[in-house]
Scaffold this motif. Structure first.
Motif, PDB file in Angstrom:
ATOM      1  N   ILE A  22      -1.094 -12.262 -22.071  1.00  0.00           N
ATOM      2  CA  ILE A  22      -0.230 -12.400 -23.090  1.00  0.00           C
ATOM      3  C   ILE A  22      -0.190 -13.716 -23.687  1.00  0.00           C
ATOM      4  N   ALA A  23      -0.443 -14.787 -22.766  1.00  0.00           N
ATOM      5  CA  ALA A  23      -0.402 -15.953 -23.186  1.00  0.00           C
ATOM      6  C   ALA A  23      -1.516 -16.503 -23.745  1.00  0.00           C
ATOM      7  N   ARG A  24      -2.617 -15.946 -23.618  1.00  0.00           N
ATOM      8  CA  ARG A  24      -3.839 -16.033 -24.217  1.00  0.00           C
ATOM      9  C   ARG A  24      -3.766 -15.852 -25.386  1.00  0.00           C
ATOM     10  N   TYR A  25      -3.011 -14.920 -25.989  1.00  0.00           N
ATOM     11  CA  TYR A  25      -3.184 -14.344 -27.224  1.00  0.00           C
ATOM     12  C   TYR A  25      -2.506 -15.212 -28.339  1.00  0.00           C
ATOM     13  N   CYS A  26      -1.520 -16.240 -27.757  1.00  0.00           N
ATOM     14  CA  CYS A  26      -0.805 -17.013 -28.642  1.00  0.00           C
ATOM     15  C   CYS A  26      -1.332 -18.360 -29.042  1.00  0.00           C
ATOM     16  N   SER A  43       7.332 -11.615 -19.837  1.00  0.00           N
ATOM     17  CA  SER A  43       7.114 -12.295 -21.270  1.00  0.00           C
ATOM     18  C   SER A  43       7.659 -13.594 -21.204  1.00  0.00           C
ATOM     19  N   LEU A  44       8.829 -13.853 -20.408  1.00  0.00           N
ATOM     20  CA  LEU A  44       9.107 -15.382 -20.078  1.00  0.00           C
ATOM     21  C   LEU A  44       8.026 -16.199 -19.719  1.00  0.00           C
ATOM     22  N   ALA A  45       7.358 -15.646 -18.751  1.00  0.00           N
ATOM     23  CA  ALA A  45       6.280 -16.505 -17.971  1.00  0.00           C
ATOM     24  C   ALA A  45       5.184 -16.386 -19.146  1.00  0.00           C
ATOM     25  N   ALA A  46       4.824 -15.659 -19.794  1.00  0.00           N
ATOM     26  CA  ALA A  46       3.545 -15.806 -20.687  1.00  0.00           C
ATOM     27  C   ALA A  46       4.054 -16.807 -21.959  1.00  0.00           C
ATOM     28  N   SER A  47       5.304 -16.818 -22.408  1.00  0.00           N
ATOM     29  CA  SER A  47       5.819 -17.770 -23.259  1.00  0.00           C
ATOM     30  C   SER A  47       5.867 -18.836 -22.848  1.00  0.00           C
ATOM     31  N   ARG A  48       6.347 -19.436 -21.765  1.00  0.00           N
ATOM     32  CA  ARG A  48       6.023 -20.768 -21.172  1.00  0.00           C
ATOM     33  C   ARG A  48       4.847 -21.239 -20.865  1.00  0.00           C
ATOM     34  N   LEU A  49       3.770 -20.347 -20.444  1.00  0.00           N
ATOM     35  CA  LEU A  49       2.573 -20.513 -20.091  1.00  0.00           C
ATOM     36  C   LEU A  49       1.610 -20.945 -21.351  1.00  0.00           C
ATOM     37  N   ALA A  50       2.043 -20.078 -22.445  1.00  0.00           N
ATOM     38  CA  ALA A  50       1.406 -20.373 -23.718  1.00  0.00           C
ATOM     39  C   ALA A  50       1.667 -21.749 -24.280  1.00  0.00           C
ATOM     40  N   GLN A  51       2.687 -22.371 -24.112  1.00  0.00           N
ATOM     41  CA  GLN A  51       3.205 -23.723 -24.384  1.00  0.00           C
ATOM     42  C   GLN A  51       2.687 -24.642 -23.783  1.00  0.00           C
ATOM     43  N   LEU A  52       2.197 -24.228 -22.411  1.00  0.00           N
ATOM     44  CA  LEU A  52       1.602 -25.486 -21.426  1.00  0.00           C
ATOM     45  C   LEU A  52       0.027 -25.305 -21.694  1.00  0.00           C
ATOM     46  N   THR A  53      -0.471 -24.356 -22.273  1.00  0.00           N
ATOM     47  CA  THR A  53      -1.765 -24.244 -22.518  1.00  0.00           C
ATOM     48  C   THR A  53      -2.438 -24.271 -23.729  1.00  0.00           C
ATOM     49  N   VAL A  54      -2.329 -23.226 -24.359  1.00  0.00           N
ATOM     50  CA  VAL A  54      -2.985 -22.801 -25.774  1.00  0.00           C
ATOM     51  C   VAL A  54      -2.338 -22.876 -26.832  1.00  0.00           C
ATOM     52  N   ALA A  55      -1.019 -23.056 -26.773  1.00  0.00           N
ATOM     53  CA  ALA A  55      -0.253 -23.106 -27.996  1.00  0.00           C
ATOM     54  C   ALA A  55       0.911 -23.922 -27.808  1.00  0.00           C
ATOM     55  N   PRO A  56       0.527 -25.565 -27.795  1.00  0.00           N
ATOM     56  CA  PRO A  56       1.780 -26.438 -27.677  1.00  0.00           C
ATOM     57  C   PRO A  56       2.972 -26.395 -28.641  1.00  0.00           C
ATOM     58  N   ASN A  57       2.665 -25.993 -29.684  1.00  0.00           N
ATOM     59  CA  ASN A  57       3.644 -26.156 -30.746  1.00  0.00           C
ATOM     60  C   ASN A  57       4.351 -24.696 -31.079  1.00  0.00           C
ATOM     61  N   LEU A  58       4.158 -23.798 -30.282  1.00  0.00           N
ATOM     62  CA  LEU A  58       4.788 -22.407 -30.277  1.00  0.00           C
ATOM     63  C   LEU A  58       6.218 -22.472 -29.948  1.00  0.00           C
ATOM     64  N   TRP A  59       7.125 -21.964 -30.638  1.00  0.00           N
ATOM     65  CA  TRP A  59       8.476 -21.734 -30.058  1.00  0.00           C
ATOM     66  C   TRP A  59       8.761 -20.721 -29.224  1.00  0.00           C
ATOM     67  N   ARG A 113       4.911 -13.268 -32.116  1.00  0.00           N
ATOM     68  CA  ARG A 113       3.540 -12.621 -31.610  1.00  0.00           C
ATOM     69  C   ARG A 113       3.799 -12.795 -30.030  1.00  0.00           C
ATOM     70  N   GLY A 114       2.792 -12.295 -29.254  1.00  0.00           N
ATOM     71  CA  GLY A 114       2.384 -12.420 -28.117  1.00  0.00           C
ATOM     72  C   GLY A 114       3.512 -11.927 -27.103  1.00  0.00           C
ATOM     73  N   PRO A 252     -10.779 -11.811 -16.254  1.00  0.00           N
ATOM     74  CA  PRO A 252      -9.728 -12.216 -15.153  1.00  0.00           C
ATOM     75  C   PRO A 252      -9.203 -13.774 -15.336  1.00  0.00           C
ATOM     76  N   PRO A 253      -7.982 -13.960 -14.756  1.00  0.00           N
ATOM     77  CA  PRO A 253      -7.625 -15.077 -14.955  1.00  0.00           C
ATOM     78  C   PRO A 253      -8.518 -16.192 -14.179  1.00  0.00           C
ATOM     79  N   THR A 254      -8.428 -17.449 -14.930  1.00  0.00           N
ATOM     80  CA  THR A 254      -9.084 -18.733 -14.423  1.00  0.00           C
ATOM     81  C   THR A 254      -8.270 -19.453 -13.588  1.00  0.00           C
ATOM     82  N   ASP A 255      -8.730 -20.253 -12.450  1.00  0.00           N
ATOM     83  CA  ASP A 255      -8.024 -21.146 -11.747  1.00  0.00           C
ATOM     84  C   ASP A 255      -7.385 -21.881 -12.214  1.00  0.00           C
ATOM     85  N   ARG A 256      -7.546 -22.416 -13.410  1.00  0.00           N
ATOM     86  CA  ARG A 256      -6.412 -23.507 -14.176  1.00  0.00           C
ATOM     87  C   ARG A 256      -5.445 -22.676 -14.493  1.00  0.00           C
ATOM     88  N   GLU A 257      -5.582 -21.448 -15.188  1.00  0.00           N
ATOM     89  CA  GLU A 257      -4.453 -20.692 -15.659  1.00  0.00           C
ATOM     90  C   GLU A 257      -3.469 -20.126 -14.395  1.00  0.00           C
TER      91      GLU A 257
END
Length: 279
Positions: A22-26, A43-59, A113-114, A252-257
């Motif tokens: 889910i985080a990847r999609y955002c 969904s909470l985990a995905a949201s916070r993970l997205a902010q820390l990885t692919v979507a730093p400007n996500l709310w 989204r996401g 599959p998930p990466t080691d970094r994710e």
């Protein structure tokens, strides 16, 4: 027969995998990731993970607490958990949380989204969701659900859905009650009824990812998670999915994710213990 959905490896759990998917999609600058009240670990985990990885400007919006952009590193058990408000940038009243879901989206508004944390007792081939109950006629239900509070957000734009259980009881041909509008009865009905508002885009389950066809807006298989097959998906779905000629295996998930998820989002390892099922 119901069984625990496992990814065929001890390296990560199915719940961790779904949060990462889910985080990847955002990735957009004007996206909002929303989670409802209860049962929102993924969904909470995905949201916070997205902010820390692919979507730093996500709310990140936590509906139960009514807060935006909290900075938790210990995963809350729901959006009502006080940890969901840790170092949040702002807070609104719960009445405003519900009221905002009924308002139309204006040009320039952020797009949800996401990790929009919607599931339900049933979801059908057009992405409509039932959280009211099973059986009837209403109110003589065989199973009573939690009700429709919050899911009105699904009528306002291109949200997405995740399910923690993939079986024929949940994925049905037609929901008993429509408490959240997906693509309604397919085709252009949603556009015509809801003033052109887009419908659900993706459905994540413990064994696969689905989207919707461009014309009928029927649910279509996109990829199958490691440890499962197309036949597993078909066997455990209560309607006829659209099956492409070539179905991918979900990456599959990466080691970094996994490292970021476990050290900066879910330090207590709640997702490692979360049970999801198939059948």
């Amino acid at each position: 027969m119901t069984r625990i959905a496992t990814p065929g490896t001890d390296r990560y759990s199915t719940a961790e995998f779904m949060a990462i998917l889910i985080a990847r999609y955002c990735s957009g600058d004007r996206e909002l990731m929303g989670s409802g009240g209860a049962n929102q670990l993924v969904s909470l985990a995905a949201s916070r993970l997205a902010q820390l990885t692919v979507a730093p400007n996500l709310w990140l919006f936590s509906g139960g607490a009514g807060v935006y952009n909290s900075k938790f590193d210990t995963l809350p058990i729901s959006t009502w958990d006080p940890r969901a408000g840790y170092q949040a940038e702002s807070r609104i009243l719960i009445a405003d949380v519900v009221d905002n879901g009924t308002k139309g989206r204006k040009p320039g508004d952020r797009i949800a989204r996401g990790g929009s944390g919607y599931g339900g007792l049933q979801i059908d081939k057009y992405g409509n969701i039932n959280m009211i109950g099973i059986g009837g006629p209403y109110p003589d239900l065989k199973v009573r659900g939690p009700g429709s509070v919050g899911v009105v957000w699904l009528g306002s734009g291109p949200n997405n859905v995740y399910l923690e259980h993939h079986n024929k009881r949940t994925l049905v041909d037609k929901v008993d009650y429509r408490s959240a509008a997906g693509w309604m009865n397919g085709g252009n009905e949603r556009f015509e009824t809801l003033n052109g508002r887009d419908g659900p885009q993706l459905v994540w389950t413990p064994i696969c990812v689905c989207d919707f066809t461009e014309d009928e807006h029927r649910m279509r298989l996109v990829s199958v998670h490691p440890g499962f097959t197309v036949e597993d998906v078909i066997e455990n779905t209560g309607f006829e999915l659209v099956i492409p000629d070539n179905v991918m295996t979900t990456t599959p998930p990466t080691d970094r994710e996994l490292d970021i998820l476990r050290t900066r989002v879910d330090r207590d390892g709640l997702l490692k213990k979360r049970r999801m099922t198939v059948g």
